[in-house]
Design a protein around this motif. Structure first.
Motif, PDB file in Angstrom:
ATOM      1  N   LYS A  21       0.693  -1.029  -0.105  1.00  0.00           N
ATOM      2  CA  LYS A  21       0.199  -0.247  -0.103  1.00  0.00           C
ATOM      3  C   LYS A  21       1.299   1.755  -0.059  1.00  0.00           C
ATOM      4  O   LYS A  21       1.652   1.356   0.296  1.00  0.00           O
ATOM      5  CB  LYS A  21      -0.232  -0.057   1.374  1.00  0.00           C
ATOM      6  CG  LYS A  21      -2.339  -1.416   1.236  1.00  0.00           C
ATOM      7  CD  LYS A  21      -2.639  -1.003   2.514  1.00  0.00           C
ATOM      8  CE  LYS A  21      -3.836  -2.130   2.643  1.00  0.00           C
ATOM      9  NZ  LYS A  21      -5.017  -2.304   3.642  1.00  0.00           N
ATOM     10  N   ALA A  22       0.540   2.311  -0.324  1.00  0.00           N
ATOM     11  CA  ALA A  22       1.065   3.686  -0.566  1.00  0.00           C
ATOM     12  C   ALA A  22       1.259   4.221   0.690  1.00  0.00           C
ATOM     13  O   ALA A  22       0.137   3.744   1.614  1.00  0.00           O
ATOM     14  CB  ALA A  22       0.083   4.595  -1.584  1.00  0.00           C
ATOM     15  N   GLU A  23       2.193   4.374   1.508  1.00  0.00           N
ATOM     16  CA  GLU A  23       2.239   5.965   2.371  1.00  0.00           C
ATOM     17  C   GLU A  23       1.325   6.559   2.549  1.00  0.00           C
ATOM     18  O   GLU A  23       1.637   7.250   2.182  1.00  0.00           O
ATOM     19  CB  GLU A  23       3.431   5.899   2.982  1.00  0.00           C
ATOM     20  CG  GLU A  23       4.502   6.019   4.085  1.00  0.00           C
ATOM     21  CD  GLU A  23       5.650   5.749   4.068  1.00  0.00           C
ATOM     22  OE1 GLU A  23       6.692   6.378   4.623  1.00  0.00           O
ATOM     23  OE2 GLU A  23       6.685   4.765   3.136  1.00  0.00           O
ATOM     24  N   GLU A  24       1.144   6.708   4.007  1.00  0.00           N
ATOM     25  CA  GLU A  24       0.122   7.429   4.098  1.00  0.00           C
ATOM     26  C   GLU A  24       0.786   8.746   4.627  1.00  0.00           C
ATOM     27  O   GLU A  24       1.347   8.480   5.525  1.00  0.00           O
ATOM     28  CB  GLU A  24      -0.967   7.025   5.105  1.00  0.00           C
ATOM     29  CG  GLU A  24      -1.455   5.836   4.976  1.00  0.00           C
ATOM     30  CD  GLU A  24      -2.724   5.830   6.180  1.00  0.00           C
ATOM     31  OE1 GLU A  24      -2.684   6.469   6.638  1.00  0.00           O
ATOM     32  OE2 GLU A  24      -3.868   4.493   5.843  1.00  0.00           O
ATOM     33  N   PRO A  25       0.644  10.368   4.468  1.00  0.00           N
ATOM     34  CA  PRO A  25       1.126  11.003   5.654  1.00  0.00           C
ATOM     35  C   PRO A  25       1.434  11.422   6.574  1.00  0.00           C
ATOM     36  O   PRO A  25       0.323  10.530   7.377  1.00  0.00           O
ATOM     37  CB  PRO A  25       0.549  11.770   4.431  1.00  0.00           C
ATOM     38  CG  PRO A  25      -0.462  11.654   4.379  1.00  0.00           C
ATOM     39  CD  PRO A  25      -0.871  10.212   3.937  1.00  0.00           C
ATOM     40  N   LYS A  26       2.676  11.112   6.896  1.00  0.00           N
ATOM     41  CA  LYS A  26       2.511  11.199   8.628  1.00  0.00           C
ATOM     42  C   LYS A  26       1.947  12.252   9.304  1.00  0.00           C
ATOM     43  O   LYS A  26       2.246  13.710   8.552  1.00  0.00           O
ATOM     44  CB  LYS A  26       4.442  11.128   9.223  1.00  0.00           C
ATOM     45  CG  LYS A  26       4.967  10.112   8.492  1.00  0.00           C
ATOM     46  CD  LYS A  26       6.312   9.913   9.456  1.00  0.00           C
ATOM     47  CE  LYS A  26       6.514   8.935   8.639  1.00  0.00           C
ATOM     48  NZ  LYS A  26       7.689   8.226   9.471  1.00  0.00           N
ATOM     49  N   LYS A  27       1.278  12.225  10.148  1.00  0.00           N
ATOM     50  CA  LYS A  27       0.317  13.129  11.387  1.00  0.00           C
ATOM     51  C   LYS A  27       1.837  13.536  11.861  1.00  0.00           C
ATOM     52  O   LYS A  27       2.005  13.129  12.576  1.00  0.00           O
ATOM     53  CB  LYS A  27      -0.599  12.896  11.815  1.00  0.00           C
ATOM     54  CG  LYS A  27      -1.658  11.799  10.982  1.00  0.00           C
ATOM     55  CD  LYS A  27      -2.501  11.203  12.525  1.00  0.00           C
ATOM     56  CE  LYS A  27      -3.479  11.911  13.636  1.00  0.00           C
ATOM     57  NZ  LYS A  27      -4.382  11.593  14.194  1.00  0.00           N
TER      58      LYS A  27
END
Length: 106
Positions: A21-27
């Motif tokens: 899966k594509a990496e989610e942007p970090k919060k």
């Protein structure tokens, strides 16, 4: 040395994303840092400010909470006299913290 060259060659190979899966942007985290270290240990006293500034530069929301002897570090004369070992003078770090609008509760 040979291991580095091998890994460098592996990084050059085109890998197909198989089920990755594509990496989610970090919060951005909300971080409150506290310190009770005062002028008796200038290096430890400056840690909370240096680390808070670094975390803020990384995009996190930082607040600094000072207890006990650490409250004296908010006086300009005291902060100018604190010279931590291996770190910039505390007065410089405090100026950067003020410029970034990081709240400091004393």
């Amino acid at each position: 040395m040979a291991r580095r060259q091998f890994l460098a060659q592996l990084l050059g190979l085109p890998f197909l994303p198989l089920g990755v899966k594509a990496e989610e942007p970090k919060k951005a985290l909300k971080i409150m840092m506290k310190s009770a270290w005062g002028t008796d240990d200038p290096t430890r006293a400056s840690f909370v400010f240096s680390h808070g500034l670094t975390l803020s530069d990384a995009g996190h929301d930082v607040q600094i909470f000072l207890l006990a002897d650490a409250n004296y570090l908010m006086r300009k004369a005291t902060a100018a006299a604190v010279l931590p070992v291996g770190w910039p003078p505390l007065i410089e770090t405090l100026e950067k913290i003020a410029a970034r609008h990081i709240p400091v509760f004393a």
